[in-house]
Design an enzyme around this catalytic site. Structure first.
Site, short mmCIF file in Angstrom:
data_model
loop_
_atom_site.label_atom_id
_atom_site.label_comp_id
_atom_site.label_asym_id
_atom_site.label_seq_id
_atom_site.Cartn_x
_atom_site.Cartn_y
_atom_site.Cartn_z
N SER A 129 45.57 13.13 -45.36
CA SER A 129 44.30 13.69 -46.11
C SER A 129 43.97 13.49 -46.83
CB SER A 129 43.68 14.74 -45.53
OG SER A 129 44.15 15.01 -43.66
N1 SAH Z 1 47.10 17.97 -42.77
C1 SAH Z 1 48.53 16.44 -42.81
C2 SAH Z 1 46.94 15.33 -42.42
C3 SAH Z 1 47.43 14.78 -41.12
S1 SAH Z 1 46.93 14.02 -40.57
C4 SAH Z 1 49.01 15.89 -44.09
O1 SAH Z 1 48.83 17.58 -44.99
O2 SAH Z 1 49.54 15.67 -44.28
C5 SAH Z 1 46.61 14.12 -38.12
C6 SAH Z 1 47.76 15.33 -37.36
O3 SAH Z 1 47.75 15.71 -36.39
C7 SAH Z 1 48.80 13.91 -37.62
O4 SAH Z 1 50.25 13.99 -38.04
C8 SAH Z 1 48.69 13.77 -35.22
O5 SAH Z 1 50.51 13.49 -35.47
C9 SAH Z 1 49.10 14.96 -35.90
N2 SAH Z 1 48.50 15.76 -33.75
C10 SAH Z 1 47.57 15.09 -33.95
N3 SAH Z 1 47.54 15.65 -32.52
C11 SAH Z 1 48.56 16.45 -32.54
C12 SAH Z 1 48.92 17.80 -31.05
N4 SAH Z 1 48.06 17.42 -30.14
N5 SAH Z 1 50.06 18.88 -32.44
C13 SAH Z 1 50.03 18.68 -33.77
N6 SAH Z 1 49.71 17.74 -33.89
C14 SAH Z 1 48.51 15.95 -33.97
#
Ligand code: SAH
Length: 236
Positions: free
Chosen positions: A78
């Site tokens: 993000s």
């Molecule tokens: N907080 C992160 C940004 C995450 S983007 C950072 O600091 O880089 C959102 C993430 O959520 C992605 O990596 C995606 O694969 C994950 N995601 C989506 N659905 C999910 C679920 N049900 N459980 C765990 N991760 C999930």
């Protein structure tokens, strides 16, 4: 209308570590001046954690731009201001037990670890195996060995270490996942984007007032990739 972010083109990294450090200091100053960042522990964390170390080399020059950047797997890190946006609303603090759903790069987990400190707990779940491996390597390389990182569906939370004082999910859900609300301690706070993928979503803050009562506040409008899994938009 579909909305989305414009991702800059991949290119080899040209910036030196001191240049990136300088950009980090400037970014923190900017986030403070804009009113996103005010708590001293989070400020110290954002000064300390090298965001560039969580970004694939071909996007590293863009580390401190206000855009999400692609990661291995179906994931993005993000944009910088989203971390204080989430964590200040959560009132994340020393000693908290914190659950993150969607590890992505591991950057958010590293920041949270710096804020909660050794007396707290950080548990982070990532559903995409490729993204999970990337995040785990980043966290280990930087010495964040005490962060509990799990490859699995975080839309169901992580009952073995519940309850949590603070919870965040970093992908857009159709509704606040009910099992996350259950795993939130009384007095605890939860935050995450709620809405449809490809559209503007509500950043929803939930405060657990007692066993049966949660207060809901919309903090901001955001645009996140969809949550997968049991309580997501797409199957895990
Ligand atoms: N907080 C992160 C940004 C995450 S983007 C950072 O600091 O880089 C959102 C993430 O959520 C992605 O990596 C995606 O694969 C994950 N995601 C989506 N659905 C999910 C679920 N049900 N459980 C765990 N991760 C999930």
């Amino acid at each position: 209308m579909m909305i989305g972010w414009i991702i800059p083109p991949p290119k080899p990294c040209t910036k030196t570590p001191p240049e990136l450090l300088q950009e980090r200091l400037e970014k923190v100053g900017e986030l403070e001046a804009e009113g996103f960042l005010h708590s001293p522990r989070l400020k110290a964390a954002m000064l300390k954690v090298p965001r560039e170390a969580f970004i694939p080399p071909l996007y590293r020059d863009y580390t401190y731009l206000e855009v999400p950047l692609p990661l291995p797997g179906e994931a993005t890190i993000s944009c910088p201001h989203s971390y204080p946006l989430f964590y200040e609303a959560l009132e994340l603090d020393e000693g908290h037990r914190f659950l993150e759903v969607g590890t992505g790069s591991g950057y958010g987990a590293a920041l949270a670890w710096e804020v909660v400190g050794p007396g707290g707990l950080v548990v982070t779940l990532e559903i995409d195996p490729e993204t999970f491996t990337f995040a785990r390597n980043n966290l280990h390389r930087l010495g964040y060995d005490q962060v509990v990182i799990i490859n699995g569906d975080g839309s169901q939370g992580y009952p073995p270490l519940a309850p949590y004082d603070r919870i965040c999910f970093t992908a857009a859900a159709p509704e606040v996942p009910p099992l996350l609300l259950d795993q939130l301690a009384v007095g605890g706070r939860l935050i995450g984007p709620v809405g449809k993928p490809g559209q503007i979503q509500d950043l929803v803050l939930m405060v657990r007032e007692d066993h049966r009562k949660w207060r809901r506040v919309v903090v901001e409008q955001v645009a996140y990739i969809p949550l997968r899994g049991e309580y997501g938009h797409v199957p895990g």
